[in-house]
Design an enzyme around this catalytic site. Structure first.
Site, PDB file in Angstrom:
ATOM      1  N   ASP A  28       0.841  -1.192   0.000  1.00 19.16           N
ATOM      2  CA  ASP A  28       0.000   0.000   0.000  1.00 19.16           C
ATOM      3  C   ASP A  28       0.882   1.251   0.000  1.00 19.16           C
ATOM      4  O   ASP A  28       2.038   1.210   0.432  1.00 19.16           O
ATOM      5  CB  ASP A  28      -0.897   0.017   1.239  1.00 19.16           C
ATOM      6  CG  ASP A  28      -1.945  -1.083   1.208  1.00 19.16           C
ATOM      7  OD1 ASP A  28      -2.333  -1.513   0.105  1.00 19.16           O
ATOM      8  OD2 ASP A  28      -2.376  -1.525   2.298  1.00 19.16           O
ATOM      9  N   TYR A  47       6.629  -8.601   8.434  1.00 15.91           N
ATOM     10  CA  TYR A  47       6.354  -7.167   8.496  1.00 15.91           C
ATOM     11  C   TYR A  47       6.630  -6.624   9.898  1.00 15.91           C
ATOM     12  O   TYR A  47       6.408  -7.315  10.899  1.00 15.91           O
ATOM     13  CB  TYR A  47       4.871  -6.882   8.191  1.00 15.91           C
ATOM     14  CG  TYR A  47       4.432  -7.237   6.801  1.00 15.91           C
ATOM     15  CD1 TYR A  47       4.508  -6.311   5.758  1.00 15.91           C
ATOM     16  CD2 TYR A  47       3.899  -8.495   6.520  1.00 15.91           C
ATOM     17  CE1 TYR A  47       4.088  -6.631   4.482  1.00 15.91           C
ATOM     18  CE2 TYR A  47       3.470  -8.828   5.239  1.00 15.91           C
ATOM     19  CZ  TYR A  47       3.569  -7.895   4.232  1.00 15.91           C
ATOM     20  OH  TYR A  47       3.152  -8.218   2.958  1.00 15.91           O
ATOM     21  N   ASP A  55      -6.427   1.449   8.078  1.00 19.47           N
ATOM     22  CA  ASP A  55      -5.106   2.049   8.250  1.00 19.47           C
ATOM     23  C   ASP A  55      -5.233   3.568   8.276  1.00 19.47           C
ATOM     24  O   ASP A  55      -6.345   4.117   8.195  1.00 19.47           O
ATOM     25  CB  ASP A  55      -4.123   1.581   7.173  1.00 19.47           C
ATOM     26  CG  ASP A  55      -4.510   2.017   5.759  1.00 19.47           C
ATOM     27  OD1 ASP A  55      -5.336   2.940   5.609  1.00 19.47           O
ATOM     28  OD2 ASP A  55      -3.988   1.421   4.799  1.00 19.47           O
ATOM     29  N   ARG A 108      -3.239  -4.865   8.111  1.00 16.25           N
ATOM     30  CA  ARG A 108      -4.184  -3.876   8.657  1.00 16.25           C
ATOM     31  C   ARG A 108      -5.443  -4.539   9.193  1.00 16.25           C
ATOM     32  O   ARG A 108      -6.036  -4.075  10.175  1.00 16.25           O
ATOM     33  CB  ARG A 108      -4.505  -2.788   7.630  1.00 16.25           C
ATOM     34  CG  ARG A 108      -4.910  -3.245   6.260  1.00 16.25           C
ATOM     35  CD  ARG A 108      -4.767  -2.079   5.262  1.00 16.25           C
ATOM     36  NE  ARG A 108      -4.810  -2.525   3.898  1.00 16.25           N
ATOM     37  CZ  ARG A 108      -5.871  -2.439   3.114  1.00 16.25           C
ATOM     38  NH1 ARG A 108      -6.993  -1.928   3.581  1.00 16.25           N
ATOM     39  NH2 ARG A 108      -5.821  -2.858   1.873  1.00 16.25           N
TER      40      ARG A 108
END
Length: 242
Positions: free
Chosen positions: A45, A73, A87, A179
């Protein structure tokens, strides 16, 4: 007009900057390498940074294989605030107090999402419903039912709890939405949450350490970018298939 060079191939490990799409990075690489046949392995993203693997030329045949590998991550979530995108890019849809939330409760909530489970994809995603990407429906204010998808958390670490912020690392399967992970943990805690920072540090056998910064990709001479390409043979060796 430059003639496109179709002779080069390989995999380029890029450290994506914030506020650009994965397609933006592909466009920059096309200009830098003067070649058209480039794809990426796993969308990041615009808010996210970190490892974006680009496949060039004949290496595009590895795209599906590389996309299927698990990812690691590093992320930060903010408790007490929900957004429509799950998010910080989205609009706030709910706020709740976090007074009753303790660090122990946060750590307990993470244990609910370990191993294999099902995750409902967010509305703001590229998954298609009747041929239409969900994010296009979300832009029109539509919310449709999404089928839960099997995912897996292979490992995680809660690195910092300074309420209302929580830093964590998650090692997850393909198709995992970090997210949504943050959103669901917020639901378990009863206060809601959304993701405020996300960085991909590993994809399969490949690390962001030593990856080419996107700013270098923008400005470096073509021959320097070409030097950064990993050959198909190198990729196979790193994955342990040679």
């Amino acid at each position: 007009m430059k003639v496109q060079d179709s002779s080069i191939s390989g995999v380029l490990l890029i450290d994506k900057a914030q506020d650009m799409t994965s397609h933006d990075v592909v466009a920059i690489a096309r200009r830098a390498l003067n070649t058209k046949k480039i794809g990426h392995c796993g969308t990041l993203d615009p808010m996210a940074t970190g490892l974006l693997m680009l496949v060039v030329g004949k290496a595009t045949k590895l795209q599906d294989l590389l996309m299927c590998e698990d990812k690691v991550y590093e992320a930060t979530m903010l408790l007490g605030v929900e957004t429509d995108s799950q998010d910080a890019e989205g609009d706030v849809v709910a706020t709740r107090p976090t007074d009753g939330v303790t660090p122990e409760a946060v750590r307990e909530a993470f244990t609910r999402f370990a191993g294999a489970f099902e995750q409902v994809p967010p509305m703001v995603s590229a998954i298609k419903k009747n041929g239409v990407p969900l994010y296009k429906l979300a832009r029109k204010g539509q919310v449709v039912e999404r089928e839960p998808r099997p995912v897996k958390v292979l490992d995680y670490e809660v690195r910092r709890v300074e309420l209302p912020e929580v830093d964590f690392t998650v090692h997850c399967s393909k198709g995992f939405y970090v997210r949504t992970y943050a959103h669901d943990i917020g639901q378990v805690l009863g206060c809601g949450a959304h993701l405020t920072a996300l960085r991909r540090v590993r994809s399969g056998h490949f690390s962001v350490d030593g990856a080419m910064p996107v700013e270098f990709l923008k400005s470096a001479p073509r021959e320097e970018v070409v030097k950064g390409l990993l050959s198909i043979e190198q990729i196979a060796a790193m994955r342990g298939v040679l």
